[in-house]
Design a protein around this motif. Structure first.
Motif, PDB file in Angstrom:
ATOM      1  N   SER A 218       0.843  -1.196   0.000  1.00  0.00           N
ATOM      2  CA  SER A 218       0.000   0.000   0.000  1.00  0.00           C
ATOM      3  C   SER A 218       0.872   1.238   0.000  1.00  0.00           C
ATOM      4  N   SER A 219       0.379   2.288  -0.588  1.00  0.00           N
ATOM      5  CA  SER A 219       1.137   3.539  -0.634  1.00  0.00           C
ATOM      6  C   SER A 219       0.680   4.514   0.438  1.00  0.00           C
ATOM      7  N   GLY A 220       0.023   3.986   1.452  1.00  0.00           N
ATOM      8  CA  GLY A 220      -0.486   4.832   2.529  1.00  0.00           C
ATOM      9  C   GLY A 220       0.637   5.514   3.288  1.00  0.00           C
ATOM     10  N   GLU A 221       0.278   6.505   4.094  1.00  0.00           N
ATOM     11  CA  GLU A 221       1.276   7.273   4.826  1.00  0.00           C
ATOM     12  C   GLU A 221       1.942   6.414   5.890  1.00  0.00           C
ATOM     13  N   ALA A 222       3.216   6.710   6.137  1.00  0.00           N
ATOM     14  CA  ALA A 222       3.984   5.943   7.103  1.00  0.00           C
ATOM     15  C   ALA A 222       4.282   6.755   8.353  1.00  0.00           C
ATOM     16  N   ALA A 223       3.719   7.928   8.469  1.00  0.00           N
ATOM     17  CA  ALA A 223       3.979   8.769   9.635  1.00  0.00           C
ATOM     18  C   ALA A 223       3.319   8.183  10.873  1.00  0.00           C
ATOM     19  N   PHE A 224       3.904   8.481  12.027  1.00  0.00           N
ATOM     20  CA  PHE A 224       3.413   7.951  13.298  1.00  0.00           C
ATOM     21  C   PHE A 224       2.463   8.960  13.930  1.00  0.00           C
ATOM     22  N   HIS A 225       1.184   8.608  14.027  1.00  0.00           N
ATOM     23  CA  HIS A 225       0.184   9.484  14.635  1.00  0.00           C
ATOM     24  C   HIS A 225      -0.439   8.763  15.825  1.00  0.00           C
ATOM     25  N   ILE A 226      -0.441   9.392  16.965  1.00  0.00           N
ATOM     26  CA  ILE A 226      -1.007   8.790  18.171  1.00  0.00           C
ATOM     27  C   ILE A 226      -2.530   8.887  18.128  1.00  0.00           C
ATOM     28  N   HIS A 227      -3.188   7.783  18.442  1.00  0.00           N
ATOM     29  CA  HIS A 227      -4.653   7.734  18.466  1.00  0.00           C
ATOM     30  C   HIS A 227      -5.102   7.289  19.861  1.00  0.00           C
ATOM     31  N   PHE A 228      -5.868   8.123  20.536  1.00  0.00           N
ATOM     32  CA  PHE A 228      -6.462   7.728  21.811  1.00  0.00           C
ATOM     33  C   PHE A 228      -7.796   7.032  21.544  1.00  0.00           C
ATOM     34  N   PHE A 229      -7.992   5.919  22.221  1.00  0.00           N
ATOM     35  CA  PHE A 229      -9.213   5.118  22.095  1.00  0.00           C
ATOM     36  C   PHE A 229      -9.557   4.831  20.627  1.00  0.00           C
ATOM     37  N   PRO A 230      -8.625   4.232  19.871  1.00  0.00           N
ATOM     38  CA  PRO A 230      -8.877   3.964  18.445  1.00  0.00           C
ATOM     39  C   PRO A 230      -9.985   2.939  18.194  1.00  0.00           C
ATOM     40  N   LEU A 231     -10.287   2.093  19.174  1.00  0.00           N
ATOM     41  CA  LEU A 231     -11.336   1.087  18.995  1.00  0.00           C
ATOM     42  C   LEU A 231     -12.732   1.640  19.264  1.00  0.00           C
ATOM     43  N   GLY A 232     -12.814   2.839  19.853  1.00  0.00           N
ATOM     44  CA  GLY A 232     -14.108   3.430  20.185  1.00  0.00           C
ATOM     45  C   GLY A 232     -13.985   4.285  21.434  1.00  0.00           C
ATOM     46  N   ILE A 288      -2.385   1.156  30.265  1.00  0.00           N
ATOM     47  CA  ILE A 288      -1.971   1.884  29.062  1.00  0.00           C
ATOM     48  C   ILE A 288      -2.696   1.324  27.838  1.00  0.00           C
ATOM     49  N   SER A 289      -2.864   0.004  27.798  1.00  0.00           N
ATOM     50  CA  SER A 289      -3.531  -0.647  26.666  1.00  0.00           C
ATOM     51  C   SER A 289      -4.951  -0.130  26.489  1.00  0.00           C
ATOM     52  N   GLY A 290      -5.651   0.120  27.597  1.00  0.00           N
ATOM     53  CA  GLY A 290      -7.016   0.609  27.510  1.00  0.00           C
ATOM     54  C   GLY A 290      -7.115   1.953  26.812  1.00  0.00           C
ATOM     55  N   PHE A 291      -6.165   2.833  27.045  1.00  0.00           N
ATOM     56  CA  PHE A 291      -6.177   4.168  26.440  1.00  0.00           C
ATOM     57  C   PHE A 291      -5.826   4.145  24.955  1.00  0.00           C
ATOM     58  N   PHE A 292      -4.987   3.165  24.547  1.00  0.00           N
ATOM     59  CA  PHE A 292      -4.469   3.184  23.176  1.00  0.00           C
ATOM     60  C   PHE A 292      -4.939   2.008  22.322  1.00  0.00           C
ATOM     61  N   GLY A 293      -5.942   1.269  22.781  1.00  0.00           N
ATOM     62  CA  GLY A 293      -6.528   0.216  21.959  1.00  0.00           C
ATOM     63  C   GLY A 293      -5.664  -1.011  21.768  1.00  0.00           C
ATOM     64  N   LEU A 294      -4.718  -1.242  22.672  1.00  0.00           N
ATOM     65  CA  LEU A 294      -3.849  -2.412  22.563  1.00  0.00           C
ATOM     66  C   LEU A 294      -4.460  -3.606  23.292  1.00  0.00           C
TER      67      LEU A 294
END
Length: 451
Positions: A218-232, A288-294
């Protein structure tokens, strides 16, 4: 410092890096697929998983239990989350609500684990997880994960659309070939090659998948962006939250299994301090996993097999391997590249890896004296758990929403039944007495016939 500069430690650290990588890379990708996340969020989950897993391994080795045991995303949590994803639609729960409620439950679980660690109660809780409970835990744990890996090998999507899809025959055949390659390497190859069987399987499988199915990057972006609660965003589905909290408590079995399982190698009993520090660090990373969807963390019981195979008992190689893993996570193009790993390839490799859980289960059952009287202690949780795993989610529609996510999960039900049966009944005493009585009756009958 001298240990850090030794070439042998860096070579051993490279082995740890491969082991950590093979056990981590598939988890965030499958979670992202199950929750239908964007490519950018999947890349974040993967990179942040690399960073946190590497740091967790180093912290446990330096100030935690201080043993060479991988700290990573728990297979128990992973299996429960994927199972909840596959049953969410049937229970009328959206993936966003599921993800948000899981986040709340995981954060609560992290806080409870830290409290258990700081108060030193972990050592006492470990007594509830006797060999019979751990045998059931390993057996059902393996069955649940193998079921998930088989779906991946069949080319079925992860999440709530898996039951509506049909097997992809070409993908299935390739997955079987990859699994056979990994098994042959593990069994037939020399030890210095066999220890890399998982890594070889991923590389060879990925190349074959790309050639056969003309897979393109994929040619998608490779930059690192932090996401809080990415699962919802945080939500309050009480049934999901209770399920998460119970899973967090049962997840302690990984700590007990890993530390008890390495006592013979280190020729020392696990101390109260080791339990306290290990659980506190695990609890921190669960939160920490809860905040970041891990997927939440725990010591890896599979580290026992790695240690037996390599005999790398020193902590420095694990610290070095963890450091290299953090560096991999910090570099954005690496995270982007590995996010493209085909799920069927990762599933085939881990399918072979987790077959070893059957052996782990048998090792625990060897410490249990089973007979025709007390066999129920293990038979009930194993068979009930397995059967629930095979039932469709709609089977449990008549149950209250609060308990439905728990009762519909065969893994959780089986472990809970094992804990109840083992800690409320004196199976060893009753079974042994009954066995002696039956032996005495047989002896008396033979003696009377002889006279």
């Amino acid at each position: 410092m001298k240990e850090l500069l030794k070439a042998s430690n860096w070579i051993s650290g490279l082995q740890w890096l491969f082991f950590i990588f093979a056990n981590t890379v598939v988890i965030p990708i499958t979670i992202g697929a199950a929750f239908h996340l964007s490519q950018g969020k999947i890349i974040f989950l993967l990179q942040f998983s690399f960073i946190t897993v590497g740091i967790a391994c180093m912290l446990q080795a330096v100030i935690g239990h201080r043993r060479a045991i991988m700290e990573g995303q728990s297979g128990l949590w992973w299996g429960v989350i994927l199972t909840l994803c596959s049953t969410a639609a049937a229970q009328g729960i959206s993936l966003e609500t599921l993800g948000g409620s899981l986040a709340v439950g995981i954060i609560i679980s992290g806080m409870l684990t830290i409290i258990i660690g700081l108060t030193g109660t972990g050592q006492y809780l470990s007594k509830f997880f006797n060999p019979a409970v751990m045998g059931v835990f390993m057996f059902l744990f393996g069955a649940n994960l193998i079921r998930i890996f088989l779906k991946g090998m069949f080319g079925l999507p992860f999440g709530n659309h898996a039951g509506k899809a049909a097997m992809n025959l070409p993908v299935t055949l390739l997955s079987i070939v990859i699994a056979i390659i990994v098994m042959v390497i593990s069994v037939k190859a020399p030890g210095y090659i066999a220890r890399y069987a998982l890594l070889i399987g991923i590389i060879v499988g990925w190349i074959l998948y790309t050639i056969i199915f003309h897979s393109k990057s994929s040619s998608g972006e490779a930059a690192f962006h932090i996401h809080f609660f990415p699962l919802g965003k945080p939500a309050w589905n009480i049934g999901i939250i209770i399920t998460a909290v119970i899973t967090g408590l049962l997840n302690l079995a990984n700590t007990f299994g890993a530390l008890k399982g390495t006592e013979d190698m280190y020729q020392t009993k696990t101390t109260k301090k080791q339990y306290r520090l290990s659980l506190s660090i695990s609890g921190l990373f669960v939160g920490i996993s809860g905040f970041f969807g891990l997927v939440p963390f725990a010591p890896y019981v599979s580290s026992i097999g790695f240690l037996n195979q390599t005999q790398i008992l020193k902590r420095m190689p694990l610290i070095i391997g963890g450091l290299m893993f953090v560096i991999m996570g910090v570099i954005p193009p690496i995270g982007h590249f590995f996010s493209l790993l085909p799920l069927s390839v990762g599933s085939a490799v881990l399918f072979v890896s987790y077959l070893q859980l059957l052996n782990s289960s048998f090792q625990f059952f060897k410490q249990v004296r089973l007979n025709t009287v007390n066999v129920y202690r293990s038979a009930i949780p194993i068979f009930v758990g397995i059967i629930i795993m095979t039932l469709p989610a709609s089977t449990f529609d008549t149950l209250p929403n609060m308990i439905r996510p728990i009762i519909s999960n065969g893994l959780l039900v089986g472990i809970l039944l094992a804990l109840i049966l083992e800690n409320f009944f004196s199976w060893d005493h009753y079974g042994l007495s009954k066995e002696k009585q039956q032996s005495a009756e047989v002896y008396m009958k033979k003696d009377s016939k002889a006279n």
